[in-house]
Design a protein around this motif. Structure first.
Motif, PDB file in Angstrom:
ATOM      1  N   PHE A  57       0.714  -1.228  -0.207  1.00  0.00           N
ATOM      2  CA  PHE A  57      -0.666  -0.255  -0.192  1.00  0.00           C
ATOM      3  C   PHE A  57       0.821   1.145   0.103  1.00  0.00           C
ATOM      4  CE2 PHE A  57      -1.983   3.312   3.962  1.00  0.00           C
ATOM      5  CZ  PHE A  57      -3.069   3.545   1.938  1.00  0.00           C
ATOM      6  N   THR A  58       2.012   1.537   0.934  1.00  0.00           N
ATOM      7  CA  THR A  58       3.001   2.333   1.115  1.00  0.00           C
ATOM      8  C   THR A  58       3.687   2.395   0.293  1.00  0.00           C
ATOM      9  OG1 THR A  58       2.507   2.280   3.816  1.00  0.00           O
ATOM     10  CG2 THR A  58       4.453   3.540   1.894  1.00  0.00           C
ATOM     11  N   LEU A  59       4.148   1.644  -0.785  1.00  0.00           N
ATOM     12  CA  LEU A  59       4.874   1.438  -2.318  1.00  0.00           C
ATOM     13  C   LEU A  59       4.300   2.796  -3.282  1.00  0.00           C
ATOM     14  CD1 LEU A  59       7.494   0.164  -3.093  1.00  0.00           C
ATOM     15  CD2 LEU A  59       6.089  -0.762  -4.440  1.00  0.00           C
ATOM     16  N   VAL A  60       2.590   1.822  -3.233  1.00  0.00           N
ATOM     17  CA  VAL A  60       1.670   2.385  -4.303  1.00  0.00           C
ATOM     18  C   VAL A  60       1.308   3.773  -3.867  1.00  0.00           C
ATOM     19  CG1 VAL A  60      -0.388   2.321  -5.644  1.00  0.00           C
ATOM     20  CG2 VAL A  60       0.573  -0.371  -5.395  1.00  0.00           C
ATOM     21  N   LEU A  61       1.449   3.981  -2.759  1.00  0.00           N
ATOM     22  CA  LEU A  61       1.222   5.613  -2.444  1.00  0.00           C
ATOM     23  C   LEU A  61       2.052   6.052  -3.282  1.00  0.00           C
ATOM     24  CD1 LEU A  61      -0.518   5.957   1.206  1.00  0.00           C
ATOM     25  CD2 LEU A  61      -1.943   5.345  -1.272  1.00  0.00           C
ATOM     26  N   SER A  62       3.540   6.256  -2.913  1.00  0.00           N
ATOM     27  CA  SER A  62       4.462   6.980  -3.040  1.00  0.00           C
ATOM     28  C   SER A  62       5.347   6.825  -4.487  1.00  0.00           C
ATOM     29  CB  SER A  62       5.856   5.918  -2.515  1.00  0.00           C
ATOM     30  OG  SER A  62       6.880   6.456  -2.640  1.00  0.00           O
ATOM     31  N   ARG A  63       4.719   5.908  -5.054  1.00  0.00           N
ATOM     32  CA  ARG A  63       5.042   6.014  -6.341  1.00  0.00           C
ATOM     33  C   ARG A  63       3.903   6.565  -7.206  1.00  0.00           C
ATOM     34  NH1 ARG A  63       8.453   3.736  -5.301  1.00  0.00           N
ATOM     35  NH2 ARG A  63       9.687   2.155  -6.040  1.00  0.00           N
ATOM     36  N   ALA A  64       2.404   7.024  -7.215  1.00  0.00           N
ATOM     37  CA  ALA A  64       1.715   7.275  -7.293  1.00  0.00           C
ATOM     38  C   ALA A  64       1.952   9.350  -7.258  1.00  0.00           C
ATOM     39  CB  ALA A  64       0.366   7.469  -6.392  1.00  0.00           C
ATOM     40  N   ARG A  65       3.201   9.430  -5.912  1.00  0.00           N
ATOM     41  CA  ARG A  65       3.102  10.911  -5.615  1.00  0.00           C
ATOM     42  C   ARG A  65       4.560  11.081  -6.778  1.00  0.00           C
ATOM     43  NH1 ARG A  65       6.040  11.586  -1.269  1.00  0.00           N
ATOM     44  NH2 ARG A  65       6.304   9.908  -0.384  1.00  0.00           N
ATOM     45  N   HIS A  66       5.785   9.668  -6.851  1.00  0.00           N
ATOM     46  CA  HIS A  66       6.954   9.975  -7.957  1.00  0.00           C
ATOM     47  C   HIS A  66       5.984  10.459  -9.549  1.00  0.00           C
ATOM     48  CE1 HIS A  66       9.154   7.937 -10.871  1.00  0.00           C
ATOM     49  NE2 HIS A  66       9.769   9.178  -9.917  1.00  0.00           N
ATOM     50  N   VAL A  67       5.048   9.812  -9.751  1.00  0.00           N
ATOM     51  CA  VAL A  67       4.315  10.507 -11.346  1.00  0.00           C
ATOM     52  C   VAL A  67       3.790  11.941 -10.878  1.00  0.00           C
ATOM     53  CG1 VAL A  67       3.051   9.930 -12.527  1.00  0.00           C
ATOM     54  CG2 VAL A  67       3.315   7.973 -11.578  1.00  0.00           C
ATOM     55  N   ASP A  68       3.100  12.251  -9.740  1.00  0.00           N
ATOM     56  CA  ASP A  68       2.808  13.460  -9.863  1.00  0.00           C
ATOM     57  C   ASP A  68       3.683  14.476  -9.740  1.00  0.00           C
ATOM     58  OD1 ASP A  68      -0.198  14.923  -8.937  1.00  0.00           O
ATOM     59  OD2 ASP A  68       0.269  13.288  -9.104  1.00  0.00           O
ATOM     60  N   TYR A  69       5.218  14.091  -9.191  1.00  0.00           N
ATOM     61  CA  TYR A  69       7.076  14.664  -9.073  1.00  0.00           C
ATOM     62  C   TYR A  69       6.752  15.342 -10.875  1.00  0.00           C
ATOM     63  CZ  TYR A  69      11.784  15.412  -8.262  1.00  0.00           C
ATOM     64  OH  TYR A  69      12.715  16.129  -6.952  1.00  0.00           O
ATOM     65  N   HIS A  70       6.593  14.219 -10.805  1.00  0.00           N
ATOM     66  CA  HIS A  70       7.906  14.273 -12.871  1.00  0.00           C
ATOM     67  C   HIS A  70       6.725  14.655 -13.633  1.00  0.00           C
ATOM     68  CE1 HIS A  70      11.184  12.458 -12.386  1.00  0.00           C
ATOM     69  NE2 HIS A  70      10.685  11.958 -11.892  1.00  0.00           N
ATOM     70  N   LEU A  71       4.947  14.434 -13.281  1.00  0.00           N
ATOM     71  CA  LEU A  71       4.366  15.344 -14.403  1.00  0.00           C
ATOM     72  C   LEU A  71       3.901  16.814 -13.876  1.00  0.00           C
ATOM     73  CD1 LEU A  71       1.450  15.495 -15.715  1.00  0.00           C
ATOM     74  CD2 LEU A  71       0.061  15.073 -14.087  1.00  0.00           C
ATOM     75  N   GLY A  72       4.609  17.215 -12.925  1.00  0.00           N
ATOM     76  CA  GLY A  72       5.147  18.802 -12.868  1.00  0.00           C
ATOM     77  C   GLY A  72       5.665  19.443 -13.772  1.00  0.00           C
ATOM     78  N   GLN A  73       6.369  18.256 -13.764  1.00  0.00           N
ATOM     79  CA  GLN A  73       8.584  19.008 -14.289  1.00  0.00           C
ATOM     80  C   GLN A  73       8.096  18.894 -16.090  1.00  0.00           C
ATOM     81  OE1 GLN A  73      10.890  16.306 -13.341  1.00  0.00           O
ATOM     82  NE2 GLN A  73      11.863  17.672 -11.688  1.00  0.00           N
ATOM     83  N   LEU A  74       6.664  17.582 -16.164  1.00  0.00           N
ATOM     84  CA  LEU A  74       6.171  17.467 -17.731  1.00  0.00           C
ATOM     85  C   LEU A  74       5.345  18.810 -18.259  1.00  0.00           C
ATOM     86  CD1 LEU A  74       5.902  14.010 -17.019  1.00  0.00           C
ATOM     87  CD2 LEU A  74       7.522  14.857 -18.768  1.00  0.00           C
ATOM     88  N   ILE A  75       4.560  19.418 -17.352  1.00  0.00           N
ATOM     89  CA  ILE A  75       3.946  20.161 -17.929  1.00  0.00           C
ATOM     90  C   ILE A  75       4.129  21.876 -18.601  1.00  0.00           C
ATOM     91  CG2 ILE A  75       3.139  22.119 -15.549  1.00  0.00           C
ATOM     92  CD1 ILE A  75       0.625  19.238 -17.242  1.00  0.00           C
TER      93      ILE A  75
END
Lengths: 160, 160
Positions: B138-156
């Protein structure tokens, strides 16, 4: 620890990790770097600091844990884009707002039972919540933790 | 829905939202924009696409849901920084890897019981997991979802 307690505990750690990383970034950043743009023509660091503080301040009424502490931040950091002509609060004041509001929220989260995590957040009506019980405080906290990382990914682009 | 089921369902929605937003970004982006830098001197979009696909491919063994599908991506997108001289896979291939791997993971998550969400992830030893049960899938999936947003903020930040 019961299954629901473990979910709640893990969600708290996820929130604390997101806040901790962003706070460490701001703590290390000298005041003069607050006025750098994350990329040419994009938001300044100070705008994102104020934006994050204001968005988290909004979490108080949304999570039903109190009145807002810094409603005056909305005009500059949520309702309007970054504006070089605007008079912004001092960096010191925004750094303090960011820390205070997160400390307040985190203390509340630490006290919640699993069932309290799953209560309705106030942007959802009781009627809609009946049909969509996943629109709860737990989901809101997860979403705001992702929002922190979204902007942290941008902040990290700045030269230190 | 029971309390544990609601935690699991809400976590699934959080994951799906993070993946959905990033996938929508990549779907709208023309192939030529893949070679833009997110900011001067910073990663190219294609590097972040490959990086995200490779990191999510790593989730399979970490979550104990299968062997990796795209281990060849590591060398280019995890072990090394973005390199203009490297020969990268085609954008089409990376877009497909990103979608396939997330579809595979999401299908697994949909089948998990609450207790399965809270199982150990394989980067933690059974002994450590005894003491630190929050180091779960559960914690791992939450962490990877945050990692997606981390890079999405850059991609945008990239011009479309």
């Amino acid at each position: 620890m019961t299954t629901p307690e473990l979910f709640a505990k893990s969600a708290l750690l996820n929130w604390e990790q997101a806040i901790g990383r962003a706070t460490a970034f701001f703590d290390k950043l000298p005041d003069e770097s607050l006025f750098q743009n994350i990329a040419p023509g994009k938001n300044r660091v100070i705008y994102l600091l104020g934006h994050l503080a204001a968005v988290h301040d909004h979490m108080l009424p949304l999570l039903n844990i109190g009145e807002r502490h810094y409603p005056h931040l909305d005009e500059l950091f949520i309702s309007n884009p970054d504006n070089l002509d605007a008079t912004l609060p001092e960096g010191r004041e925004l750094r303090k707002a960011w820390k205070d509001i997160n400390e307040y929220i985190t203390n509340c989260l630490r006290d919640w039972s699993p069932e309290e995590w799953l209560q309705r957040h106030t942007a959802v009506s009781p009627e809609d919540f009946e049909k969509e019980p996943h629109r709860n405080r737990f989901t809101l906290v997860l979403s705001r933790a992702r929002h922190v990382d979204y902007h942290l990914g941008q902040l990290i682009l700045v030269k230190k």
